[in-house]
Design a protein around this motif. Structure first.
Motif, PDB file in Angstrom:
ATOM      1  N   CYS A   1      18.671  -2.138   7.397  1.00 60.13           N
ATOM      2  CA  CYS A   1      17.398  -1.377   7.466  1.00 60.13           C
ATOM      3  C   CYS A   1      17.442  -0.306   8.549  1.00 60.13           C
ATOM      4  N   ALA A   2      18.335  -0.453   9.544  1.00 58.02           N
ATOM      5  CA  ALA A   2      18.427   0.553  10.604  1.00 58.02           C
ATOM      6  C   ALA A   2      18.918   1.892  10.079  1.00 58.02           C
ATOM      7  N   GLY A   3      19.472   1.928   8.888  1.00 61.41           N
ATOM      8  CA  GLY A   3      19.939   3.192   8.318  1.00 61.41           C
ATOM      9  C   GLY A   3      18.853   4.016   7.670  1.00 61.41           C
ATOM     10  N   TYR A   4      17.604   3.564   7.678  1.00 66.35           N
ATOM     11  CA  TYR A   4      16.496   4.315   7.057  1.00 66.35           C
ATOM     12  C   TYR A   4      15.458   4.669   8.120  1.00 66.35           C
ATOM     13  N   ALA A   5      14.932   5.835   7.950  1.00 66.40           N
ATOM     14  CA  ALA A   5      13.969   6.327   8.947  1.00 66.40           C
ATOM     15  C   ALA A   5      12.630   5.621   8.856  1.00 66.40           C
ATOM     16  N   SER A   6      12.279   5.055   7.717  1.00 65.50           N
ATOM     17  CA  SER A   6      10.986   4.381   7.558  1.00 65.50           C
ATOM     18  C   SER A   6      11.134   3.280   6.519  1.00 65.50           C
ATOM     19  N   SER A   7      10.179   2.385   6.505  1.00 68.14           N
ATOM     20  CA  SER A   7      10.189   1.314   5.516  1.00 68.14           C
ATOM     21  C   SER A   7       9.907   1.845   4.107  1.00 68.14           C
ATOM     22  N   ASP A   8       9.173   2.955   3.994  1.00 73.43           N
ATOM     23  CA  ASP A   8       8.926   3.553   2.675  1.00 73.43           C
ATOM     24  C   ASP A   8      10.241   4.025   2.049  1.00 73.43           C
ATOM     25  N   LEU A   9      11.071   4.700   2.858  1.00 74.13           N
ATOM     26  CA  LEU A   9      12.360   5.161   2.333  1.00 74.13           C
ATOM     27  C   LEU A   9      13.257   3.971   1.986  1.00 74.13           C
TER      28      LEU A   9
ATOM     29  N   GLY B   1      10.486  -9.100  -2.702  1.00 74.78           N
ATOM     30  CA  GLY B   1      10.379  -7.827  -3.412  1.00 74.78           C
ATOM     31  C   GLY B   1      10.026  -6.657  -2.518  1.00 74.78           C
ATOM     32  N   PHE B   2       9.939  -6.885  -1.211  1.00 75.61           N
ATOM     33  CA  PHE B   2       9.568  -5.825  -0.268  1.00 75.61           C
ATOM     34  C   PHE B   2      10.684  -5.691   0.766  1.00 75.61           C
ATOM     35  N   ALA B   3      11.309  -4.501   0.843  1.00 71.32           N
ATOM     36  CA  ALA B   3      12.479  -4.285   1.687  1.00 71.32           C
ATOM     37  C   ALA B   3      12.064  -3.837   3.080  1.00 71.32           C
ATOM     38  N   CYS B   4      12.781  -4.355   4.066  1.00 69.40           N
ATOM     39  CA  CYS B   4      12.672  -3.899   5.457  1.00 69.40           C
ATOM     40  C   CYS B   4      11.241  -3.972   5.995  1.00 69.40           C
TER      41      CYS B   4
END
Length: 229
Positions: free
Chosen positions: A181-189, A213-216
């Motif tokens: 998850c550290a590779g994404y700027a936000s939980s939406d992305l 079903g919900f990531a990060c």
């Protein structure tokens, strides 16, 4: 006879010793009651800081003066430098235009000489011609090539965050998910990437280790609240 003479002499002696009765109409220490009232009014006026009102006979033929130096100076300027004489035959004071230093913007005569009502109407019409009215349009719809719609996904689901619904690999862990998850700027992305990679059924990048079903840590609650309101 001798007794009568003695009684008469005694009566005359008593009459000489009797004092005269004062006039009840005169005030104490004054000639008459009218003088007493006048002096009483003058004393009251002095105590209250007022000036006594002169008698009508004293006002006839006198010159009106003004104790205020500002008003007196203005009257003297209007009357040519001399005092103002109170007389019905005095001419009206001359009105000096723009005496208070009014600017042209506040002077009706100055503004009316620059432009009239027709010129104002033409100026208003020119300003209205430059107006641009922008009508509201519908929001553009997202096509399938733009990626998954996380708003639509949130509205399709009703399970709380953390409730497992999908099976995950036994090698999935919270530590690996944190690094992924550290590779994404936000939980939406992260949620969009999770759905684009086969989620929620599949989790190829280890973004949803608990299988809800919900990531990060993505939370669908705000989108669901908008639908209820």
């Amino acid at each position: 006879m001798k007794i009568l003479l003695i009684c008469g002499a005694a009566a005359l002696a008593l009459g000489a010793c009797t004092t005269s009765v004062p006039d009840s109409g005169a005030g104490v220490g004054f000639g008459d009651y009218d003088s007493y009232q006048a002096q009483q009014a003058a004393r009251d006026a002095q105590l209250e800081g007022r000036t006594t009102v002169p008698a009508p006979s004293d006002v006839q033929g006198s010159t009106l003066g003004n104790p205020d130096p500002v008003i007196a100076g203005a009257e003297a300027a209007l009357n040519g430098g001399g005092p103002v004489q109170a007389s019905p035959s005095n001419p009206a004071p001359q009105v000096v235009e723009n005496a208070a230093g009014i600017s042209n913007e506040n002077s009706f005569d100055a503004v009316s000489s620059e432009r009239d009502i027709q010129a104002d109407a033409q100026l208003i019409a020119q300003n209205r011609a430059q107006y641009q009215v922008i009508q509201p349009t519908a929001l553009p719809s997202r096509s399938g090539s733009d990626g998954p719609n996380i708003v639509a996904y949130a509205l399709r689901t009703d399970n709380p965050v953390g409730t497992p619904l999908y099976s995950r690999s036994r090698f999935a862990s919270a530590e690996k998910a944190q690094r992924a998850c550290a590779g994404y700027a936000s939980s939406d992305l992260a949620q969009e990437a999770f759905l684009a990679a086969g989620g929620p059924e599949r989790d190829r990048q280890n973004l949803d280790p608990d299988g809800d079903g919900f990531a990060c840590g993505w939370n669908p609650a705000p989108f669901r609240a908008v639908r209820r309101n």
